[in-house]
Design a protein around this motif. Sequence first.
Motif, short mmCIF file in Angstrom:
data_model
loop_
_atom_site.label_atom_id
_atom_site.label_comp_id
_atom_site.label_asym_id
_atom_site.label_seq_id
_atom_site.Cartn_x
_atom_site.Cartn_y
_atom_site.Cartn_z
N SER A 32 0.77 -1.22 -0.04
CA SER A 32 0.14 0.08 -0.05
C SER A 32 0.78 1.18 -0.04
O SER A 32 0.37 2.37 -0.11
N VAL A 41 3.51 7.20 1.24
CA VAL A 41 1.86 6.91 0.93
C VAL A 41 1.47 8.27 0.36
O VAL A 41 2.10 9.30 0.48
N PRO A 96 -2.45 -5.81 -0.52
CA PRO A 96 -2.51 -4.25 -0.58
C PRO A 96 -1.96 -4.04 -2.09
O PRO A 96 -1.53 -4.61 -2.78
N ARG A 97 -2.54 -2.89 -2.29
CA ARG A 97 -2.33 -2.09 -3.60
C ARG A 97 -2.40 -0.83 -3.44
O ARG A 97 -2.80 -0.16 -2.60
N ASP A 155 -3.46 3.02 -4.13
CA ASP A 155 -4.87 3.53 -4.35
C ASP A 155 -4.89 4.36 -5.52
O ASP A 155 -4.65 5.39 -5.65
N ASN A 201 0.52 -1.23 -10.07
CA ASN A 201 -0.17 -2.18 -9.38
C ASN A 201 -0.16 -3.34 -10.16
O ASN A 201 0.14 -4.49 -9.35
#
Length: 298
Positions: free
Chosen positions: A71, A124, A145-146, A148, A182
Amino acid sequence: MDRIVLALAFAASASLAAPALAQDDKNAPVVLEPSSQWNVDFGDEKCRLARIFGEGDNRHILFIDQGGPKSGFGLIVVGPAFKKFRQPDRITVQFGEFAPVGKYRPMLGDTEGVGTSLIYSNMVFFEKPRSEREPASDAGLDPLPRLDVEAASSISAITMHQGKRSVVFNTGNLGEAIKVLNECSLNFVESWGLDRAAHETMTRLAKWANAEAVTRRIQDKYPMQALRKGESGIFRMRVIVEPDGSVSECEISNATITESLDSPACKEMERAEFEPALDVHGKPMRSFYLTNITYKIS
């Protein structure tokens, strides 16, 4: 999936003089327009987005990369505008209109022929207030997780702040670029010999149960040759966690270039204990664990 930071103090690498900007007002923001398209590197150890901003003596480069599904992401910015960015604890990063992110501290370095670099092992787009964070759960969630993509689609600029100084990368909409990153990162799951479909429906990632003890051992074995040279560096570590919680594989790769720094982390990971990942039925499954190891010395 958190990073490991082995910090005694901070030291910047040896520097090369970067060309000065033709801008005298130190408080005026430096605004950089793209001079290339996004380049995507589907590497063996990482996926990387890269783009050049500005030209000639004002050339800057921005990198966003990942070593697997997470993430967060690595962020590197390079160029002469950062020559006076020498106070890591005062540097913040702002993605679009989101609030500036000040939690993470960059490693400072220099790239020959381009200029000063700010290197973030983990970044992030924005930090959620504690009250908005979702409680951990072992069921009913998609924990793989990826990045956003929705948030990225609202971002068209990345701004670095240090006090009154600001450098703005006018990136344009980041949504499509992050979507590609991603997909590249998810492809690693299969390349590691794991079941991607099972991971996309899993209910829990592997949890490192004795991280504090093992991390302390890694820190105690800081390579002496690198310590004598005052060498810092960032490494990516990936381990394969078996259904019984044991570690069957460990791989270390350099996120930054080092001469003498060779992390002993994989040797120490033989002592690591994990709670295994759980599949869609709540049964233990073979999976992975990713983290970054940052060595900072004075």
